[in-house]
Design a protein around this motif. Sequence first.
Motif, PDB file in Angstrom:
ATOM      1  N   ALA A   1       0.835  -1.204   0.000  1.00 59.32           N
ATOM      2  CA  ALA A   1       0.000   0.000   0.000  1.00 59.32           C
ATOM      3  C   ALA A   1       0.868   1.252   0.000  1.00 59.32           C
ATOM      4  N   LEU A   2       1.931   1.256   0.805  1.00 58.32           N
ATOM      5  CA  LEU A   2       2.842   2.400   0.846  1.00 58.32           C
ATOM      6  C   LEU A   2       3.586   2.549  -0.476  1.00 58.32           C
ATOM      7  N   ALA A   3       4.013   1.435  -1.065  1.00 55.17           N
ATOM      8  CA  ALA A   3       4.719   1.495  -2.350  1.00 55.17           C
ATOM      9  C   ALA A   3       3.825   2.086  -3.441  1.00 55.17           C
ATOM     10  N   LEU A   4       2.562   1.680  -3.450  1.00 50.53           N
ATOM     11  CA  LEU A   4       1.632   2.232  -4.437  1.00 50.53           C
ATOM     12  C   LEU A   4       1.465   3.735  -4.243  1.00 50.53           C
ATOM     13  N   TYR A   5       1.317   4.163  -2.999  1.00 48.39           N
ATOM     14  CA  TYR A   5       1.154   5.601  -2.729  1.00 48.39           C
ATOM     15  C   TYR A   5       2.390   6.375  -3.185  1.00 48.39           C
ATOM     16  N   LEU A   6       3.581   5.870  -2.879  1.00 43.85           N
ATOM     17  CA  LEU A   6       4.812   6.544  -3.298  1.00 43.85           C
ATOM     18  C   LEU A   6       4.923   6.596  -4.820  1.00 43.85           C
ATOM     19  N   TRP A   7       4.526   5.507  -5.459  1.00 45.74           N
ATOM     20  CA  TRP A   7       4.566   5.461  -6.921  1.00 45.74           C
ATOM     21  C   TRP A   7       3.667   6.548  -7.528  1.00 45.74           C
ATOM     22  N   LEU A   8       2.540   6.774  -6.918  1.00 43.34           N
ATOM     23  CA  LEU A   8       1.595   7.774  -7.429  1.00 43.34           C
ATOM     24  C   LEU A   8       1.987   9.195  -7.026  1.00 43.34           C
ATOM     25  N   ARG A   9       2.626   9.339  -5.886  1.00 43.00           N
ATOM     26  CA  ARG A   9       2.862  10.654  -5.301  1.00 43.00           C
ATOM     27  C   ARG A   9       4.178  11.284  -5.724  1.00 43.00           C
ATOM     28  N   VAL A  10       5.248  10.497  -5.741  1.00 45.46           N
ATOM     29  CA  VAL A  10       6.579  11.043  -6.023  1.00 45.46           C
ATOM     30  C   VAL A  10       6.720  11.281  -7.518  1.00 45.46           C
ATOM     31  N   LYS A  11       7.196  12.451  -7.877  1.00 39.53           N
ATOM     32  CA  LYS A  11       7.285  12.828  -9.292  1.00 39.53           C
ATOM     33  C   LYS A  11       8.629  12.494  -9.920  1.00 39.53           C
ATOM     34  N   ASN A  12       9.727  12.730  -9.207  1.00 39.40           N
ATOM     35  CA  ASN A  12      11.046  12.453  -9.771  1.00 39.40           C
ATOM     36  C   ASN A  12      11.214  10.958  -9.997  1.00 39.40           C
ATOM     37  N   PRO A  13      11.482  10.520 -11.244  1.00 36.56           N
ATOM     38  CA  PRO A  13      11.530   9.072 -11.531  1.00 36.56           C
ATOM     39  C   PRO A  13      12.561   8.309 -10.704  1.00 36.56           C
ATOM     40  N   SER A  14      13.767   8.871 -10.550  1.00 31.97           N
ATOM     41  CA  SER A  14      14.807   8.149  -9.808  1.00 31.97           C
ATOM     42  C   SER A  14      14.442   8.015  -8.340  1.00 31.97           C
ATOM     43  N   VAL A  15      13.945   9.116  -7.752  1.00 32.10           N
ATOM     44  CA  VAL A  15      13.539   9.078  -6.346  1.00 32.10           C
ATOM     45  C   VAL A  15      12.353   8.129  -6.176  1.00 32.10           C
ATOM     46  N   LYS A  16      11.433   8.164  -7.137  1.00 29.40           N
ATOM     47  CA  LYS A  16      10.269   7.275  -7.081  1.00 29.40           C
ATOM     48  C   LYS A  16      10.696   5.809  -7.034  1.00 29.40           C
ATOM     49  N   TRP A  17      11.554   5.406  -7.967  1.00 32.75           N
ATOM     50  CA  TRP A  17      11.972   4.013  -8.035  1.00 32.75           C
ATOM     51  C   TRP A  17      12.812   3.623  -6.820  1.00 32.75           C
ATOM     52  N   LEU A  18      13.632   4.548  -6.328  1.00 34.64           N
ATOM     53  CA  LEU A  18      14.433   4.267  -5.137  1.00 34.64           C
ATOM     54  C   LEU A  18      13.533   4.002  -3.940  1.00 34.64           C
ATOM     55  N   ALA A  19      12.523   4.866  -3.748  1.00 31.32           N
ATOM     56  CA  ALA A  19      11.621   4.726  -2.605  1.00 31.32           C
ATOM     57  C   ALA A  19      10.773   3.462  -2.716  1.00 31.32           C
ATOM     58  N   VAL A  20      10.222   3.219  -3.907  1.00 36.37           N
ATOM     59  CA  VAL A  20       9.374   2.044  -4.099  1.00 36.37           C
ATOM     60  C   VAL A  20      10.185   0.757  -3.936  1.00 36.37           C
ATOM     61  N   SER A  21      11.386   0.743  -4.471  1.00 36.00           N
ATOM     62  CA  SER A  21      12.242  -0.432  -4.341  1.00 36.00           C
ATOM     63  C   SER A  21      12.586  -0.695  -2.879  1.00 36.00           C
ATOM     64  N   PHE A  22      12.949   0.359  -2.147  1.00 37.81           N
ATOM     65  CA  PHE A  22      13.288   0.180  -0.734  1.00 37.81           C
ATOM     66  C   PHE A  22      12.100  -0.379   0.046  1.00 37.81           C
ATOM     67  N   VAL A  23      10.914   0.173  -0.168  1.00 36.55           N
ATOM     68  CA  VAL A  23       9.726  -0.262   0.564  1.00 36.55           C
ATOM     69  C   VAL A  23       9.387  -1.711   0.219  1.00 36.55           C
ATOM     70  N   CYS A  24       9.416  -2.055  -1.066  1.00 35.22           N
ATOM     71  CA  CYS A  24       9.066  -3.420  -1.475  1.00 35.22           C
ATOM     72  C   CYS A  24      10.074  -4.446  -0.972  1.00 35.22           C
ATOM     73  N   PHE A  25      11.355  -4.112  -1.049  1.00 37.76           N
ATOM     74  CA  PHE A  25      12.367  -5.063  -0.587  1.00 37.76           C
ATOM     75  C   PHE A  25      12.333  -5.199   0.932  1.00 37.76           C
ATOM     76  N   PHE A  26      12.053  -4.106   1.644  1.00 31.01           N
ATOM     77  CA  PHE A  26      11.935  -4.224   3.089  1.00 31.01           C
ATOM     78  C   PHE A  26      10.714  -5.070   3.451  1.00 31.01           C
ATOM     79  N   GLY A  27       9.599  -4.851   2.725  1.00 33.28           N
ATOM     80  CA  GLY A  27       8.431  -5.697   2.933  1.00 33.28           C
ATOM     81  C   GLY A  27       8.719  -7.152   2.621  1.00 33.28           C
ATOM     82  N   ALA A  28       9.553  -7.390   1.596  1.00 36.39           N
ATOM     83  CA  ALA A  28       9.898  -8.763   1.214  1.00 36.39           C
ATOM     84  C   ALA A  28      10.760  -9.441   2.264  1.00 36.39           C
TER      85      ALA A  28
END
Length: 509
Positions: free
Chosen positions: A225-252
């Motif tokens: 849920a947090l990864a989806l929100y970050l994906w929709l909210r963060v505009k900078n592509p690199s920051v977006k992917w960094l944040a989403v990757s960190f959240v998903c891998f931590f969840g994993a």
Amino acid sequence: MAEDLRNRTGSRRYAVCCVAVGVVLAAVLGLVTLGQSSFSFAYPQNALLPYLVLLALAGSVLALLAALRPLFAVRPYRVAFWRRLPFVWAAALFCVQLVVARSVWFYPGWDVQSVYEAAGQIATGQPFSGDYFRLCPNNAPLTLLLAVPLWVAGRLGLAVPYAALPYTGELMVNLACLFTALGVWQLTPSRFARLGTLLLGTFWIALSLTATVPYTDAFSILFPALALYLWLRVKNPSVKWLAVSFVCFFGASIKPTALIFLLALLLISVLGALRRGSWNRARWRRAGAVCLAVALGAVPAALWQAKATAYLAGSAQPQEQLSETHYLMLGMNGETYGGHSPEDVAYSSSFPTLALRRQANLARAWERVSGRTFEQNVFFFSVKAYKAFSDGSLAANQSYLTMSKPARSDVLSRFLRAVYYKNGALNPLWTAFAQLMWMGVLLLCLAALFGRAGRSKITAALALTLFGALCYLLLFEVWPRYLYLFAPLFTVLAALGAEHLRLPRKPRG
């Protein structure tokens, strides 16, 4: 003109992806409803009504809501009210969750018991055994996380320190519901879809018995849920992917299937990038930046998991572990239909090294599949799909061994136990209600996949995520509770379906 052409091409690709997943999801829904009499032997339910009747009721309720939908648009749209609503709702819901948790929490057994007992020993500075974590190293990060609220509970002098774990799990689930709502707020201004999201998050996700069990389901649900929100909210592509990757891998690190959402985002991004025209340097640089961001996001979680495993098991890669190949072999078991098998555990444990065990697991998994005829395999995987999707409560009261239930004699506790516990007098009614919501969710998901929402990138990503979850459950060990992690994503997809839910217009004349 060229940009319009690219957008239309991407929309067509997303639509094809959504329709394909929609066909699969419709087939699964057909298995659940039409195949109940044939497949219920593998997973009996406690609902009052047959699934086919509940599906018809869910369709009728959605048709009624579609007819009443114009009422949602009567009053003027108040931006400030709708902006605050998710936070006010989440705060009020959390108070209700704490009351529910206080009334119904219990001491679970099996893996959950091994985890919370080790966490308690760590929190109080007692010696602990690493035997369990050498067998199941995947639960090491969760154990260290659970030690924190237990340590705090001990410092605060809580009479029963364990009670801090259900309360913390409720907080994680509450935050998951909040970020689910915020994601829907980003996707649509539809008050109909937004209110539906809040109601589903409340009754289907937050008020589930699963939220009170301190295990991987309640403690990992926040991350998609947090990864989806970050994906929709963060505009900078690199920051977006960094944040989403960190959240998903931590969840994993808590529940590996959390990575399915990240993989779906990567696949759908690649699909959108395959447009007409050559790749220039700028596009290659952007692609390289995305890959680097994803890799960097994975590093902290990988280090955390390795350190947690080494601390509890004595090694970051225990040779005794039941690895992913064990669960693949277990998933192909034709006697348990992907359920737990002590014989399979004994078989895997009979090999002295991880390499030999993996080799033997793969050989036995293939032996089981190839030893069945095509028709037998169709039946086998149909049963597994039924087991995965047949329980609207997502196995809230069928997945945990109850060791003991603290005696609570107040009226509210007795009422809630009658609702939530499997042997409670009101549990069949609650189970039927959960199944009714689940049928409605699946119908709305189909409306999104086959409707106008299916032409969007985010719908396609959600579709691939749910398809990936289904494939995982068909291949590996399967229980309905493994879908609890994806309940927020089901809810978002259902909201996208609800956004365009309309009754057919009557022809004039």
